[in-house]
Design an enzyme around this catalytic site. Structure first.
Site, PDB file in Angstrom:
ATOM      1  N   SER A 205       0.799  -1.227   0.000  1.00 51.11           N
ATOM      2  CA  SER A 205       0.000   0.000   0.000  1.00 51.11           C
ATOM      3  C   SER A 205       0.833   1.279   0.000  1.00 51.11           C
ATOM      4  O   SER A 205       0.277   2.369  -0.099  1.00 51.11           O
ATOM      5  CB  SER A 205      -0.961   0.012   1.197  1.00 51.11           C
ATOM      6  OG  SER A 205      -0.269   0.031   2.417  1.00 51.11           O
TER       7      SER A 205
ATOM      8  N   LYS B 155      -5.937   3.589   9.082  1.00 54.26           N
ATOM      9  CA  LYS B 155      -5.019   4.538   8.447  1.00 54.26           C
ATOM     10  C   LYS B 155      -5.546   5.967   8.534  1.00 54.26           C
ATOM     11  O   LYS B 155      -4.784   6.910   8.789  1.00 54.26           O
ATOM     12  CB  LYS B 155      -4.798   4.138   6.983  1.00 54.26           C
ATOM     13  CG  LYS B 155      -4.004   2.846   6.814  1.00 54.26           C
ATOM     14  CD  LYS B 155      -3.874   2.458   5.349  1.00 54.26           C
ATOM     15  CE  LYS B 155      -3.051   1.183   5.210  1.00 54.26           C
ATOM     16  NZ  LYS B 155      -2.900   0.758   3.800  1.00 54.26           N
TER      17      LYS B 155
END
Length: 310
Positions: free
Chosen positions: A204, A247
């Site tokens: 990611s 996140k």
């Protein structure tokens, strides 16, 4: 706490129930409504003899614990209650009030600090978002170059998948910027991700790595209040990621104002707390072209023709 630590043969025989991290507000409410009362009861202290301010609870959450749940938070509250009992007995007090001003007397110095964003924008430095066993976190990707033989140097205890993301990012950048072929042959590229002792892996960080390299090559600074997450392909497509809620929580805690996420993760936004969506400008992106537009303020066509040395 981390699915990857469960051996594959055992994981294959389990029914996996995903439970997302609590927000700071949710942790606060759990502590105030349940955990404080539970620890007072367990330790035999009357509620009239112990109080803790809301700001002190938030301080414990932010600076004394780093977790997705509330187990460590409950331990800290239990420690406060037991030390309060000791203080009451030794000093012959009727009541102990815990505030942000005296909490260090009971728990010691804070253990953690949020990875706050840089105040100044810098060339080759971009903020990414990571998902760990403790929840979400921010990571700063740094890129620089120097005269060499076209090598790619990677440091920061990166895992194999993240190293591959860096190689994909560099290959994609070379393909999109053919005018810089001689530059890449004569320069070594060094990518570093602090903190160097902490293992880091996962795909990611692809968009972050690509943007850091693009910033380095063009000499255009990225906004330090912008963070991003997403896997990339050699075609420049941004693929979905996991741990979006964690996140985004880390981004808000670090002072981020705008976050770029993969277009395919927009369905996850409906599960986010409303206060989180209000605090962040969340922008979905499909390709690295859109990432470059939001991060550096240029189009991919301009990127192909831009080089800070010529």
């Amino acid at each position: 706490n981390y699915l990857g630590n469960i051996p594959a043969p055992l994981r294959d025989r389990l029914e996996i129930v995903e439970v997302s991290s609590y927000t700071e507000y949710e942790k606060f409410e759990i502590a105030k409504r349940h955990l404080v009362k539970k620890q007072l009861l367990n330790n035999g202290l009357d509620e009239a003899s112990f109080t803790i301010s809301d700001q002190a609870i938030y301080k414990i959450i932010q600076e004394y614990t780093r977790e997705a749940g509330v187990r460590e938070l409950e331990r800290m509250i239990g420690t406060l209650v037991r030390k309060a009992i000791k203080t009451i007995l030794i000093d012959h007090l009727d009541k102990v009030d815990i505030t942000v001003d005296n909490i260090e007397e009971f728990l010691g110095r804070p253990k953690y600090t949020h990875n706050m964003t840089e105040e100044l924008d810098q060339i080759g430095v971009v903020t990414g978002l990571a998902y760990t066993q403790f929840g979400g976190d921010t990571l700063s990707v740094e890129a620089t170059h120097y005269k060499g033989e076209g090598r790619l140097v990677l440091t920061g205890k990166l895992g194999d998948v993240m190293k591959e993301s860096a190689m994909i990012s560099l290959s994609l950048l070379k393909a999109r910027m053919p005018l810089t072929a001689d530059f890449f042959k004569e320069q070594d590229i060094h990518i570093h991700v602090p903190s160097g002792a902490v293992p880091k892996d996962g795909p990611s960080a692809g968009v972050t790595l690509f943007t850091a390299l693009a910033s380095l090559i063009t000499g255009i600074k990225a906004d330090p209040k912008l963070a991003m997450t997403g896997e990339i392909t050699l075609r420049g497509t941004v693929l979905p990621i996991g741990g979006l809620k964690e996140k985004l929580l880390a981004a808000r805690a670090a002072g981020i104002r705008k976050v770029l996420i993969p277009q395919d993760n927009t369905g996850d936004l409906k599960d986010l707390p409303q206060e989180l969506k209000q605090d962040l400008q969340i922008t979905p992106v499909k390709t690295v072209d859109e990432v470059i537009h939001h991060a550096l303020g240029i189009t991919m066509t301009q990127l192909q023709c831009t080089h800070k040395d010529g």
